[in-house]
Design a protein around this motif. Structure first.
Motif, PDB file in Angstrom:
ATOM      1  N   ILE A  28       4.433 -18.605  10.494  1.00  0.00           N
ATOM      2  CA  ILE A  28       3.043 -18.547  10.038  1.00  0.00           C
ATOM      3  C   ILE A  28       2.944 -17.675   8.785  1.00  0.00           C
ATOM      4  N   ASP A  29       3.664 -16.555   8.751  1.00  0.00           N
ATOM      5  CA  ASP A  29       3.626 -15.678   7.579  1.00  0.00           C
ATOM      6  C   ASP A  29       4.155 -16.385   6.331  1.00  0.00           C
ATOM      7  N   GLU A  30       5.241 -17.135   6.473  1.00  0.00           N
ATOM      8  CA  GLU A  30       5.783 -17.873   5.328  1.00  0.00           C
ATOM      9  C   GLU A  30       4.813 -18.958   4.861  1.00  0.00           C
ATOM     10  N   LEU A  31       4.182 -19.636   5.814  1.00  0.00           N
ATOM     11  CA  LEU A  31       3.213 -20.675   5.464  1.00  0.00           C
ATOM     12  C   LEU A  31       2.006 -20.067   4.750  1.00  0.00           C
ATOM     13  N   THR A  32       1.518 -18.935   5.231  1.00  0.00           N
ATOM     14  CA  THR A  32       0.374 -18.308   4.562  1.00  0.00           C
ATOM     15  C   THR A  32       0.761 -17.775   3.175  1.00  0.00           C
ATOM     16  N   ASP A  33       2.016 -17.383   2.975  1.00  0.00           N
ATOM     17  CA  ASP A  33       2.469 -16.998   1.629  1.00  0.00           C
ATOM     18  C   ASP A  33       2.359 -18.188   0.671  1.00  0.00           C
ATOM     19  N   ILE A  34       2.754 -19.371   1.143  1.00  0.00           N
ATOM     20  CA  ILE A  34       2.648 -20.591   0.324  1.00  0.00           C
ATOM     21  C   ILE A  34       1.179 -20.889   0.031  1.00  0.00           C
ATOM     22  N   LEU A  35       0.333 -20.751   1.039  1.00  0.00           N
ATOM     23  CA  LEU A  35      -1.095 -20.997   0.845  1.00  0.00           C
ATOM     24  C   LEU A  35      -1.702 -19.981  -0.121  1.00  0.00           C
ATOM     25  N   MET A  36      -1.226 -18.743  -0.082  1.00  0.00           N
ATOM     26  CA  MET A  36      -1.719 -17.725  -1.027  1.00  0.00           C
ATOM     27  C   MET A  36      -1.356 -18.104  -2.465  1.00  0.00           C
ATOM     28  N   ASN A  37      -0.210 -18.763  -2.666  1.00  0.00           N
ATOM     29  CA  ASN A  37       0.145 -19.249  -4.000  1.00  0.00           C
ATOM     30  C   ASN A  37      -0.905 -20.242  -4.491  1.00  0.00           C
ATOM     31  N   LEU A  38      -1.409 -21.080  -3.587  1.00  0.00           N
ATOM     32  CA  LEU A  38      -2.447 -22.041  -3.956  1.00  0.00           C
ATOM     33  C   LEU A  38      -3.767 -21.331  -4.249  1.00  0.00           C
ATOM     34  N   VAL A  39      -4.074 -20.282  -3.488  1.00  0.00           N
ATOM     35  CA  VAL A  39      -5.284 -19.498  -3.740  1.00  0.00           C
ATOM     36  C   VAL A  39      -5.212 -18.883  -5.139  1.00  0.00           C
ATOM     37  N   GLY A  40      -4.035 -18.433  -5.526  1.00  0.00           N
ATOM     38  CA  GLY A  40      -3.853 -17.802  -6.830  1.00  0.00           C
ATOM     39  C   GLY A  40      -3.731 -18.764  -7.995  1.00  0.00           C
ATOM     40  N   ASP A  41      -3.651 -20.062  -7.739  1.00  0.00           N
ATOM     41  CA  ASP A  41      -3.532 -21.074  -8.796  1.00  0.00           C
ATOM     42  C   ASP A  41      -4.902 -21.277  -9.435  1.00  0.00           C
ATOM     43  N   ASP A  42      -5.044 -20.910 -10.704  1.00  0.00           N
ATOM     44  CA  ASP A  42      -6.334 -20.997 -11.384  1.00  0.00           C
ATOM     45  C   ASP A  42      -6.789 -22.430 -11.644  1.00  0.00           C
ATOM     46  N   THR A  74      11.523 -26.981   0.021  1.00  0.00           N
ATOM     47  CA  THR A  74      11.251 -25.740  -0.701  1.00  0.00           C
ATOM     48  C   THR A  74       9.763 -25.404  -0.606  1.00  0.00           C
ATOM     49  N   ASP A  75       9.432 -24.172  -0.937  1.00  0.00           N
ATOM     50  CA  ASP A  75       8.034 -23.766  -0.992  1.00  0.00           C
ATOM     51  C   ASP A  75       7.274 -24.643  -1.987  1.00  0.00           C
ATOM     52  N   GLU A  76       7.908 -24.924  -3.124  1.00  0.00           N
ATOM     53  CA  GLU A  76       7.280 -25.745  -4.156  1.00  0.00           C
ATOM     54  C   GLU A  76       6.993 -27.151  -3.638  1.00  0.00           C
ATOM     55  N   HIS A  77       7.895 -27.679  -2.810  1.00  0.00           N
ATOM     56  CA  HIS A  77       7.667 -29.006  -2.230  1.00  0.00           C
ATOM     57  C   HIS A  77       6.451 -28.982  -1.307  1.00  0.00           C
TER      58      HIS A  77
END
Length: 185
Positions: free
Chosen positions: A34-48, A150-153
């Motif tokens: 869950i922590d790794e998944l939320t890290d990926i989701l946080m990348n999307l939150v930070g995408d302007d 990958t996270d990017e995928h």
């Protein structure tokens, strides 16, 4: 300019010149926490370039997680499947109301999209009256992590999923009708 003078390119095994790829570690995962998944989701939150938000919910009785997501105005859920803490599959789900026959709309969606599938579903009324039951459309996509991603995928898969849902919303819920201001004669 020769190939030796161009540092941005490298020769492949078949003799063609390819752009040089960034060097760096690429994390490939075949299970996710869950922590790794939320890290990926946080990348999307930070995408302007996108509007993205999410909220994690845990069922206290079962220990199962559901992640409620919203990209632009499109809402969907991500559910890690399995016993955890390492999940090998993710289920993406979205629900739509239907302005026409749900079976016809699901068939149309499934003919257009191979990325996910749509099925009609019934939400039964609390009073048991069949006339008050509500027909909805459930769209699902199973994301398998076995073999490695990958996270990017995963980020790209979420973006593709959301784009597809935005088009599906137009199909399922029908064209928008704009109200006009003016005199009603």
């Amino acid at each position: 300019m020769s190939k030796q003078e161009c540092p941005q390119q490298q020769e492949s095994d078949n003799g063609q010149v390819q752009p040089e790829q960034k060097a760096g570690p690429m994390k490939v995962i075949s299970a996710i926490t869950i922590d790794e998944l939320t890290d990926i989701l946080m990348n999307l939150v930070g995408d302007d370039s996108i509007e993205f938000e999410y909220e994690v919910h845990e069922n206290a009785e079962t220990g199962q997680f559901t992640i409620e997501c919203k990209m632009f105005d499109t809402e969907f859920f991500i559910m890690p499947l399995g016993g955890g803490p390492f999940y090998e599959d993710l289920l993406f789900t979205a629900f739509f109301s239907a302005y026409l026959d749900p079976e016809v709309l699901c068939t149309e969606f499934n003919n257009r999209h191979k990325f996910a599938s749509a099925v009609p579903s019934t939400i039964e009324s609390e009073d048991g009256n069949d006339e008050d039951d509500c027909q909805i459309i459930e769209v699902e996509k199973l994301v398998l992590l076995q073999g490695g991603v990958t996270d990017e995928h995963l980020e790209a898969t979420i973006k593709l999923w959301t784009g597809m849902l935005m088009h599906a919303e137009q199909l399922f819920e029908g064209p928008t009708v704009e109200a006009t201001d003016g005199d009603d004669d």
